[in-house]
Scaffold this motif. Structure first.
Motif, PDB file in Angstrom:
ATOM      1  N   THR A  75       7.240  -5.027  -4.460  1.00  0.00           N
ATOM      2  CA  THR A  75       7.144  -5.734  -3.427  1.00  0.00           C
ATOM      3  C   THR A  75       5.919  -6.474  -3.294  1.00  0.00           C
ATOM      4  OG1 THR A  75       6.547  -4.207  -1.876  1.00  0.00           O
ATOM      5  CG2 THR A  75       8.914  -4.648  -2.196  1.00  0.00           C
ATOM      6  N   GLU A  76       5.811  -7.678  -2.681  1.00  0.00           N
ATOM      7  CA  GLU A  76       4.498  -8.487  -2.300  1.00  0.00           C
ATOM      8  C   GLU A  76       3.290  -7.399  -2.046  1.00  0.00           C
ATOM      9  OE1 GLU A  76       3.792 -11.369  -3.442  1.00  0.00           O
ATOM     10  OE2 GLU A  76       5.805 -12.201  -3.521  1.00  0.00           O
ATOM     11  N   ASP A  77       3.548  -6.566  -1.009  1.00  0.00           N
ATOM     12  CA  ASP A  77       2.583  -5.539  -0.304  1.00  0.00           C
ATOM     13  C   ASP A  77       2.184  -4.437  -1.623  1.00  0.00           C
ATOM     14  OD1 ASP A  77       4.919  -4.316  -0.318  1.00  0.00           O
ATOM     15  OD2 ASP A  77       4.429  -3.503   1.802  1.00  0.00           O
ATOM     16  N   VAL A  78       3.178  -4.072  -2.226  1.00  0.00           N
ATOM     17  CA  VAL A  78       2.823  -3.442  -3.326  1.00  0.00           C
ATOM     18  C   VAL A  78       2.113  -3.800  -4.460  1.00  0.00           C
ATOM     19  CG1 VAL A  78       3.960  -1.932  -5.439  1.00  0.00           C
ATOM     20  CG2 VAL A  78       4.768  -1.731  -2.933  1.00  0.00           C
ATOM     21  N   ALA A  79       2.329  -5.277  -4.940  1.00  0.00           N
ATOM     22  CA  ALA A  79       1.523  -5.791  -5.726  1.00  0.00           C
ATOM     23  C   ALA A  79       0.302  -6.144  -5.350  1.00  0.00           C
ATOM     24  CB  ALA A  79       2.378  -7.254  -5.917  1.00  0.00           C
ATOM     25  N   ASP A  80      -0.099  -6.257  -4.189  1.00  0.00           N
ATOM     26  CA  ASP A  80      -1.319  -6.685  -3.598  1.00  0.00           C
ATOM     27  C   ASP A  80      -2.038  -5.275  -3.716  1.00  0.00           C
ATOM     28  OD1 ASP A  80      -3.347  -8.211  -1.675  1.00  0.00           O
ATOM     29  OD2 ASP A  80      -2.838  -6.192  -0.543  1.00  0.00           O
TER      30      ASP A  80
ATOM     31  N   GLU B  38       0.166  10.861  -3.847  1.00  0.00           N
ATOM     32  CA  GLU B  38      -0.782  10.012  -4.415  1.00  0.00           C
ATOM     33  C   GLU B  38      -1.277   8.897  -3.466  1.00  0.00           C
ATOM     34  OE1 GLU B  38       0.418   8.239  -8.217  1.00  0.00           O
ATOM     35  OE2 GLU B  38       0.929  10.121  -9.196  1.00  0.00           O
ATOM     36  N   ALA B  39      -2.407   8.335  -3.675  1.00  0.00           N
ATOM     37  CA  ALA B  39      -2.902   7.485  -2.961  1.00  0.00           C
ATOM     38  C   ALA B  39      -3.755   6.611  -3.947  1.00  0.00           C
ATOM     39  CB  ALA B  39      -4.020   7.787  -1.628  1.00  0.00           C
ATOM     40  N   GLY B  40      -3.563   5.146  -3.835  1.00  0.00           N
ATOM     41  CA  GLY B  40      -4.136   4.206  -4.853  1.00  0.00           C
ATOM     42  C   GLY B  40      -4.064   4.536  -6.232  1.00  0.00           C
TER      43      GLY B  40
ATOM     44  N   LYS C 136      -5.855  -5.355   0.551  1.00  0.00           N
ATOM     45  CA  LYS C 136      -5.682  -5.532   1.795  1.00  0.00           C
ATOM     46  C   LYS C 136      -4.764  -4.333   2.347  1.00  0.00           C
ATOM     47  CE  LYS C 136      -5.583 -10.629   1.742  1.00  0.00           C
ATOM     48  NZ  LYS C 136      -4.503 -11.625   1.811  1.00  0.00           N
ATOM     49  N   SER C 137      -4.327  -3.471   1.109  1.00  0.00           N
ATOM     50  CA  SER C 137      -3.243  -2.235   1.690  1.00  0.00           C
ATOM     51  C   SER C 137      -3.592  -1.191   0.408  1.00  0.00           C
ATOM     52  CB  SER C 137      -1.757  -2.900   1.268  1.00  0.00           C
ATOM     53  OG  SER C 137      -1.483  -3.599   0.080  1.00  0.00           O
ATOM     54  N   LEU C 138      -2.912   0.072   0.907  1.00  0.00           N
ATOM     55  CA  LEU C 138      -3.027   0.806  -0.232  1.00  0.00           C
ATOM     56  C   LEU C 138      -1.624   1.538  -0.303  1.00  0.00           C
ATOM     57  CD1 LEU C 138      -5.002   3.342  -1.095  1.00  0.00           C
ATOM     58  CD2 LEU C 138      -4.425   4.580   1.084  1.00  0.00           C
ATOM     59  N   LEU C 139      -1.546   1.786  -1.803  1.00  0.00           N
ATOM     60  CA  LEU C 139      -0.503   2.208  -2.156  1.00  0.00           C
ATOM     61  C   LEU C 139      -0.251   3.723  -2.157  1.00  0.00           C
ATOM     62  CD1 LEU C 139       2.047   1.140  -3.716  1.00  0.00           C
ATOM     63  CD2 LEU C 139       1.103   1.693  -5.781  1.00  0.00           C
ATOM     64  N   LEU C 140       0.764   4.359  -1.576  1.00  0.00           N
ATOM     65  CA  LEU C 140       0.940   5.809  -1.478  1.00  0.00           C
ATOM     66  C   LEU C 140       2.315   6.178  -2.257  1.00  0.00           C
ATOM     67  CD1 LEU C 140       0.656   6.254   2.414  1.00  0.00           C
ATOM     68  CD2 LEU C 140      -0.979   6.644   0.755  1.00  0.00           C
ATOM     69  N   LEU C 141       2.254   7.142  -2.860  1.00  0.00           N
ATOM     70  CA  LEU C 141       3.452   7.818  -3.404  1.00  0.00           C
ATOM     71  C   LEU C 141       4.008   8.961  -2.504  1.00  0.00           C
ATOM     72  CD1 LEU C 141       5.574   7.965  -5.858  1.00  0.00           C
ATOM     73  CD2 LEU C 141       4.052   9.582  -7.038  1.00  0.00           C
ATOM     74  N   VAL C 142       5.237   8.863  -2.228  1.00  0.00           N
ATOM     75  CA  VAL C 142       5.603   9.535  -1.025  1.00  0.00           C
ATOM     76  C   VAL C 142       6.878   9.980  -1.699  1.00  0.00           C
ATOM     77  CG1 VAL C 142       6.656   9.555   1.373  1.00  0.00           C
ATOM     78  CG2 VAL C 142       5.076   8.066   0.737  1.00  0.00           C
ATOM     79  N   ARG C 143       7.193  11.432  -1.232  1.00  0.00           N
ATOM     80  CA  ARG C 143       8.379  12.136  -1.729  1.00  0.00           C
ATOM     81  C   ARG C 143       9.140  12.710  -0.469  1.00  0.00           C
ATOM     82  NH1 ARG C 143       8.321  13.318  -7.174  1.00  0.00           N
ATOM     83  NH2 ARG C 143       6.177  12.786  -8.291  1.00  0.00           N
TER      84      ARG C 143
ATOM     85  N   PHE D 216       7.156   4.504  -3.837  1.00  0.00           N
ATOM     86  CA  PHE D 216       6.063   3.918  -3.416  1.00  0.00           C
ATOM     87  C   PHE D 216       5.911   3.108  -2.189  1.00  0.00           C
ATOM     88  CE2 PHE D 216       4.846   4.862  -7.894  1.00  0.00           C
ATOM     89  CZ  PHE D 216       3.606   5.405  -7.806  1.00  0.00           C
ATOM     90  N   VAL D 217       4.992   3.347  -1.150  1.00  0.00           N
ATOM     91  CA  VAL D 217       4.889   2.597  -0.012  1.00  0.00           C
ATOM     92  C   VAL D 217       3.624   2.025   0.281  1.00  0.00           C
ATOM     93  CG1 VAL D 217       5.150   2.459   2.365  1.00  0.00           C
ATOM     94  CG2 VAL D 217       6.867   3.921   1.020  1.00  0.00           C
ATOM     95  N   ALA D 218       3.344   0.481   0.313  1.00  0.00           N
ATOM     96  CA  ALA D 218       2.172   0.148   0.615  1.00  0.00           C
ATOM     97  C   ALA D 218       2.058  -0.272   2.059  1.00  0.00           C
ATOM     98  CB  ALA D 218       1.847  -1.262   0.041  1.00  0.00           C
ATOM     99  N   LEU D 219       0.780   0.542   2.491  1.00  0.00           N
ATOM    100  CA  LEU D 219       0.388   0.230   3.952  1.00  0.00           C
ATOM    101  C   LEU D 219      -0.770  -0.371   3.930  1.00  0.00           C
ATOM    102  CD1 LEU D 219       0.933   4.208   5.346  1.00  0.00           C
ATOM    103  CD2 LEU D 219       2.256   1.965   5.489  1.00  0.00           C
ATOM    104  N   THR D 220      -0.873  -1.362   4.960  1.00  0.00           N
ATOM    105  CA  THR D 220      -1.824  -2.127   5.292  1.00  0.00           C
ATOM    106  C   THR D 220      -3.313  -1.628   5.743  1.00  0.00           C
ATOM    107  OG1 THR D 220      -0.454  -4.138   5.868  1.00  0.00           O
ATOM    108  CG2 THR D 220      -2.669  -4.231   6.604  1.00  0.00           C
ATOM    109  N   LEU D 221      -4.345  -1.876   5.349  1.00  0.00           N
ATOM    110  CA  LEU D 221      -5.400  -1.289   5.606  1.00  0.00           C
ATOM    111  C   LEU D 221      -6.238  -2.151   6.770  1.00  0.00           C
ATOM    112  CD1 LEU D 221      -7.127  -0.632   2.198  1.00  0.00           C
ATOM    113  CD2 LEU D 221      -5.969   1.308   3.732  1.00  0.00           C
ATOM    114  N   ASP D 222      -6.626  -1.290   7.892  1.00  0.00           N
ATOM    115  CA  ASP D 222      -7.217  -1.946   9.035  1.00  0.00           C
ATOM    116  C   ASP D 222      -8.867  -2.400   8.678  1.00  0.00           C
ATOM    117  OD1 ASP D 222      -5.223  -1.561  10.663  1.00  0.00           O
ATOM    118  OD2 ASP D 222      -6.014   0.424  11.256  1.00  0.00           O
ATOM    119  N   ALA D 223      -9.315  -3.442   9.266  1.00  0.00           N
ATOM    120  CA  ALA D 223     -10.556  -4.049   8.841  1.00  0.00           C
ATOM    121  C   ALA D 223     -11.642  -2.879   9.367  1.00  0.00           C
ATOM    122  CB  ALA D 223     -10.882  -5.381   9.227  1.00  0.00           C
ATOM    123  N   ASP D 224     -12.858  -2.771   8.774  1.00  0.00           N
ATOM    124  CA  ASP D 224     -13.838  -1.952   9.265  1.00  0.00           C
ATOM    125  C   ASP D 224     -14.337  -2.488  10.543  1.00  0.00           C
ATOM    126  OD1 ASP D 224     -13.553  -0.086   7.051  1.00  0.00           O
ATOM    127  OD2 ASP D 224     -15.126  -1.140   5.906  1.00  0.00           O
TER     128      ASP D 224
END
Length: 499
Positions: free
Chosen positions: A295-300, A452-454, A477-484, A491-499
């Motif tokens: 998906t777009e967020d996974v690709a990012d 997994e993360a990233g 902009k996002s972090l890829l997680l491997l969820v079981r 795989f699920v990509a979650l958006t990272l908050d800005a610092d």
């Protein structure tokens, strides 16, 4: 000396000229209309009767008979001495069969469908669901002749069955056409035995291509030619009298045709029929990976420019693991063909020969590499276990952290057992998901396990935080997680908050 300016004036046409001009325009319009009608007449034959007469002898009605065990239904239970006791005893006695068993005698159930002959020596194609479970199959030809058929082979994945009849002489048959050449808007004819009414012809057009219903290998042609119950297994013809589809299903709120019918594309059917004819079963290629769309967020999250390919979520025992493919690889091309999504990859792998060595190009950690893989057989792999070997347990940290809308804690032995995880699995257990968060909207729930993360294995909250920091430093902009969940990875990509 300057040239003199030339004055230009517009002369208005007089009434006679206007009338002549209007007449010319009407004439041109009439000629254009005649030309359009001529083209339409050339595209659509004046009558479909000659074509129907040519192909009808190859279309058959199929009647199946199945022996159904008698049902006893619920038995009356009454207390001893009840006035109803004698009534129930007499009722049961009347239903005893000749063997004295307290059950009705078996009965026969019949069903109807359609099919078509593909060779003069009697091979017949129909839907698997038309003949599934039948112990007697009768083929009725256009001439009225009836013959008993035997099953050569079936493929539930595409709902195709191949039958064989023995006739005294050569049978009229039809050939398959190239369904890839069928265009939306082309005229088609559906033939079969709708609602048990006998041979019937309906006409329409190709409404859509490459439709998927529920199967892994689906490639349906959608048509508005009338298809009803009993048409299943019948042919969909083009205007050359070639079979370009097998009528399989309809979309209907009331069970009748509303102009949305689906025919399995001939290019899928021919591969299945050839294998059933040669082996009596299908033999599809098997890569041995679990995959999901990019998906777009996974690709990012992975630093990819476009959302394309198939993302590997798991590599159980099989050809892919033997060849060195890994979880987190993105399959970009298979056997020289670019992979757009998981559906396309599954179909291409299934159409590949068993035992063939193909070149698989993957994206791994930002770099592409090509890996040769020798394909196995899908049918042999269906019952195999995908569990990996046990690994040494990693001590769990008594720590809880909330981030990205998730509350997580390292896995313990008790959690592994409770969540049905493998004894050697490491990762973080999700204990809570904030409602309304992105994680919640993307389906994460308490009980999920993040391994997994990233695209890096994680065993502690500190490692998860490190992956978050690394993604931010890389400008992701996002972090890829491997969820079981219950062993199934995604795989699920979650958006990272800005610092």
């Amino acid at each position: 000396m300057q040239p003199k300016a030339v004055a230009r004036t517009r002369t208005q046409p007089n009434p006679a000229q206007k009338l002549a001009l209007r007449g010319a325009m009407m004439g041109l319009l009439a000629l254009a209309l005649i030309a359009v009608q001529t083209v339409m007449a050339q595209a659509r034959p004046e009558s479909l009767a000659p074509l129907a007469e040519q192909i009808s002898p190859s279309v058959v009605n199929i009647t199946t008979s199945t022996l159904v065990e008698g049902r006893t239904g619920p038995r009356g239970i009454v207390p001893e001495g009840s006035p109803f006791e004698d009534f129930f005893r007499e009722f049961q006695d009347r239903n005893r069969n000749r063997n004295g068993e307290n059950a009705p005698a078996p009965r026969r159930s019949s069903a109807l469908g359609s099919g078509f002959v593909i060779s003069e020596d009697g091979f017949v194609v129909t839907n698997n669901h038309v003949i599934e479970g039948a112990d007697e199959i009768t083929i009725e030809f256009f001439s009225g002749e009836e013959l008993v058929a035997e099953v050569i082979g079936t493929d539930p994945n595409t709902d195709i069955a191949l039958l064989k009849v023995e006739a005294d002489g050569p049978l009229p048959f039809v050939s398959f056409g190239d369904s890839d050449n069928a265009r939306v808007g082309d005229w088609v004819i559906a033939m079969g035995n709708p609602l048990g009414q006998g041979f019937s012809v309906s006409a329409g057009i190709v409404s859509a291509r490459n439709r998927a219903l529920s199967g892994t290998y689906d490639d349906y042609i959608q048509t508005d030619a009338a298809i009803n119950r009993g048409n299943s297994g019948g042919p969909l013809f083009n205007m050359d009298g070639e079979v370009i589809g097998v009528n399989t299903a309809i979309l209907s709120p009331n069970g009748g045709s509303i102009g949305i019918g689906f025919s399995m594309a001939a290019n899928v059917v021919t591969r299945v029929v050839d294998q059933l004819q040669e082996f009596g079963e299908t033999r599809r290629g098997w890569l041995g990976v679990r995959i999901q769309d990019v998906t777009e967020d996974v690709a990012d999250a992975m630093g990819m420019d476009t959302a394309t390919g198939a993302l590997i979520t798991d590599v159980p025992e099989g050809p892919a693991r033997d060849a060195g493919l890994e979880t987190g690889d993105v399959i970009l091309s298979f056997d020289g063909v670019e992979v757009e999504d998981t559906r396309g990859l599954v179909r291409q792998v299934g159409n590949s020969p068993v035992g063939a060595t193909v070149r698989v190009t993957v994206l791994r950690e930002g770099n592409s590499q090509t890996i040769p893989v020798t394909l196995g057989r899908r049918e042999d792999a269906n019952g195999e276990s995908t569990a990996s070997e046990d690994e040494e347990d990693t001590p769990a940290e008594p720590e809880v952290s909330s981030l990205l809308g998730l509350t997580v804690t390292p896995l313990t032995d008790e959690m592994r057992e409770e969540l049905g995880a493998e004894p050697g699995m490491d990762g973080l257990a999700v204990t809570e998901v904030t409602e309304g968060s992105e994680a919640f909207e993307k389906g994460l729930r308490a009980g999920d396990i993040i391994t997994e993360a990233g695209q890096q294995k994680i065993t502690s909250i500190a490692e998860l935080n490190a992956r978050i920091d690394a993604a931010r430093e890389a400008g992701r902009k996002s972090l890829l997680l491997l969820v079981r969940r219950a062993g199934d990875p995604r795989f699920v990509a979650l958006t990272l908050d800005a610092d």
